[in-house]
Design an enzyme around this catalytic site. Structure first.
Site, mmCIF file in Angstrom:
data_model
loop_
_atom_site.group_PDB
_atom_site.id
_atom_site.type_symbol
_atom_site.label_atom_id
_atom_site.label_comp_id
_atom_site.label_asym_id
_atom_site.label_seq_id
_atom_site.Cartn_x
_atom_site.Cartn_y
_atom_site.Cartn_z
ATOM 1 N N ASP A 1 2.542 16.581 11.411
ATOM 2 C CA ASP A 1 2.797 16.288 10.109
ATOM 3 C C ASP A 1 1.252 16.023 9.217
ATOM 4 O O ASP A 1 1.120 14.968 8.557
ATOM 5 C CB ASP A 1 3.445 14.999 9.794
ATOM 6 C CG ASP A 1 4.275 14.856 8.343
ATOM 7 O OD1 ASP A 1 4.471 16.046 7.796
ATOM 8 O OD2 ASP A 1 4.447 13.652 8.077
ATOM 9 N N LEU B 1 0.758 -1.182 -0.140
ATOM 10 C CA LEU B 1 -0.183 -0.200 -0.081
ATOM 11 C C LEU B 1 0.832 1.410 0.041
ATOM 12 O O LEU B 1 0.616 2.187 -0.337
ATOM 13 C CB LEU B 1 -1.043 -0.199 1.268
ATOM 14 C CG LEU B 1 -1.886 -0.959 1.256
ATOM 15 C CD1 LEU B 1 -2.881 -1.200 2.529
ATOM 16 C CD2 LEU B 1 -2.748 -1.187 0.133
ATOM 17 N N LYS C 1 1.690 -2.172 8.949
ATOM 18 C CA LYS C 1 3.026 -1.280 8.870
ATOM 19 C C LYS C 1 4.105 -2.026 9.377
ATOM 20 O O LYS C 1 4.051 -2.181 10.849
ATOM 21 C CB LYS C 1 2.702 -0.024 9.535
ATOM 22 C CG LYS C 1 3.625 1.250 9.274
ATOM 23 C CD LYS C 1 2.958 2.409 9.834
ATOM 24 C CE LYS C 1 4.034 3.590 9.750
ATOM 25 N NZ LYS C 1 3.432 4.896 10.257
ATOM 26 N N PHE D 1 10.744 4.001 7.010
ATOM 27 C CA PHE D 1 10.452 3.245 8.271
ATOM 28 C C PHE D 1 10.299 1.790 7.704
ATOM 29 O O PHE D 1 10.570 0.931 8.556
ATOM 30 C CB PHE D 1 9.183 3.701 8.805
ATOM 31 C CG PHE D 1 8.072 3.655 8.158
ATOM 32 C CD1 PHE D 1 7.396 2.486 7.722
ATOM 33 C CD2 PHE D 1 7.683 4.791 7.340
ATOM 34 C CE1 PHE D 1 6.253 2.347 7.070
ATOM 35 C CE2 PHE D 1 6.436 4.634 6.277
ATOM 36 C CZ PHE D 1 5.859 3.480 6.408
ATOM 37 N N GLY D 2 9.906 1.361 6.458
ATOM 38 C CA GLY D 2 9.564 0.214 6.176
ATOM 39 C C GLY D 2 8.302 0.085 5.204
ATOM 40 O O GLY D 2 8.430 1.327 4.158
ATOM 41 N N VAL E 1 3.770 -0.540 4.141
ATOM 42 C CA VAL E 1 2.689 -1.028 4.715
ATOM 43 C C VAL E 1 2.107 -1.852 3.643
ATOM 44 O O VAL E 1 2.087 -1.600 2.394
ATOM 45 C CB VAL E 1 1.906 0.324 4.508
ATOM 46 C CG1 VAL E 1 0.394 0.028 5.113
ATOM 47 C CG2 VAL E 1 2.401 1.414 5.595
ATOM 48 N N GLY F 1 8.280 3.755 2.786
ATOM 49 C CA GLY F 1 8.973 4.894 3.163
ATOM 50 C C GLY F 1 10.335 4.423 3.951
ATOM 51 O O GLY F 1 10.631 3.223 3.766
#
Length: 421
Positions: A190, A70, A91, A75-76, A78, A73
């Site tokens: 954000d 989906l 996530k 972070f990893g 989704v 980024g």
């Protein structure tokens, strides 16, 4: 929560609940059972940070197709998956590729989501896994608001998202989600269209709390202190970031979320990304080019066709002075009344380009085949260069392609002079 007057779209009733902003609701956050505070040795320990009310899920119980992403980024990733018979968004953090700060942001997001409970305008957290660390969340069908506004080419969805009534519903939903966050002392940090997810019934859900901060509000003062986030830093997305945050001594605040909301409100109304007219000027000026531009007093352009009442409201939200910005409670009260109408999509006007025959041929060679079915010049017109032909620009393309064509044609015409009538 208490009920407020019904806001309806014809044939589609929608009811919104606005939680009272009271010391009781704020106190509920600090009274929740938490296992411990952030470990000082920076050891990643997601289990120590999440409310005991949120279940630990066995990763083996998740049915995830690695090809069904989906989003992703630093972070990893989704993924779309299945858990307990329902579609979910998973996530997943990449521990071996993530910085300590990204890991802390992931833990903080877990902690914040675990305290929010269920709210129609916030993404639900079903649970989390430990190995590997994942958040298992409600799957929101239509994707991000940014995608729907700027990239989606599904005719049915495009017709909906350009409807002023749907825009108003989305905006009010975002406001209600932010009211709930503020009621439990959370600053999002954000807020932008990419972090707003849209359900099938066009309910907006605020998401992505990796940059959020937990704040202890002092009496009658917007000035706050971080209560559980010792490593807070200035972060966010430059185009939506309040200019005062460029100063590292200024912490994210409720008013900085309101600034970001004002940018997003303008984006939703005119369906244009913030500072779209400045992208070329920002090249080579670093990731904070947009917020530095805003610090000079500049803001995203507002269309001349934006209703005056909404234009004034947008300007209040992104006011230079944070103390002059309204609260989300006040925003809801001001935007909710039925007489506040959001415009439908700003149709690009059909226009005619008038040139002499030779100039029309030069423009065609510069722009390629951007003109559709130009009037055939007669032999009489060809022999008299002071006469003109008319070329109608075809606007039957999808929105993104059409807007790009308009930019290219305008640039080309400015090279030759003012020939747009």
């Amino acid at each position: 929560p208490f009920h407020i007057p019904l806001y309806t779209i014809p044939n589609e009733p929608y009811e919104y609940e606005m939680p009272p902003e009271t010391s009781v609701s704020r106190g509920q956050y600090s009274s929740r059972t938490m296992r411990s505070s952030v470990r000082q040795d920076d050891e990643y320990a997601i289990r120590s940070e999440i409310s005991e009310s949120i279940p630990v899920i066995d990763y083996r119980d998740l049915n995830i197709n690695p090809d069904n992403k989906l989003g992703q980024g630093s972070f990893g990733i989704v993924y779309k998956g299945i858990w307990n018979g329902q579609t979910v968004a998973v996530k997943q953090l990449h521990l071996n590729k993530s910085t300590k700060q990204e890991k802390k942001s992931f833990v903080k997001e877990s902690r914040i989501m675990s305290t929010l409970g269920k709210h129609p305008n916030l993404v639900d957290l079903y649970g989390y896994t430990l190995e590997p660390p994942c958040l298992v969340m409600r799957y929101v069908q239509l994707g991000s608001l940014s995608y729907l506004l700027h990239y989606c080419e599904d005719p049915e969805i495009e017709a909906k998202i350009t409807d002023g009534r749907i825009k108003k519903k989305l905006i009010l939903g975002i406001v209600l989600g932010m009211i709930q966050l503020n009621a439990v002392n959370i600053v999002h940090g954000d807020l932008k269209s990419q972090n707003i997810l849209v359900a099938e019934d066009y309910t907006a859900k605020v998401a992505d709390f990796g940059f959020a901060t937990l704040r202890g509000k002092t009496a009658r003062s917007i000035a706050s202190s971080v209560t559980s986030d010792d490593d807070a830093q200035v972060c966010g997305t430059a185009g939506y970031m309040a200019p005062e945050l460029i100063n590292h001594s200024t912490l994210p605040d409720y008013s900085s979320d309101v600034y970001s909301f004002g940018v997003m409100l303008n984006e939703v109304i005119q369906e244009e990304e913030p500072y779209a007219d400045q992208f070329r000027n920002f090249l080579g000026r670093g990731p904070l080019a947009a917020v530095n531009y805003a610090r000079l007093g500049n803001r995203p352009r507002i269309s001349s066709r934006t209703p005056a009442i909404l234009k004034t409201f947008i300007e209040k939200c992104w006011h230079r002075n944070p103390l002059s910005r309204p609260s989300f409670q006040q925003i809801f009260k001001d935007l909710q009344p039925p007489h506040i109408k959001f415009p439908n999509y700003f149709e690009q006007p059909s226009f005619t380009i008038t040139t002499d025959v030779k100039l029309e041929q030069n423009i065609r060679s510069k722009t390629g085949e951007l003109f559709e079915n130009p009037c055939d010049a007669s032999s009489e017109k060809e022999s008299r260069t002071i006469d003109t032909v008319e070329c109608q620009l075809d606007i039957s393309f999808d929105r993104t392609t059409r807007d790009e064509i308009v930019k290219k044609v305008s640039t080309c015409l400015s090279f030759y002079g003012n020939y747009v009538t």
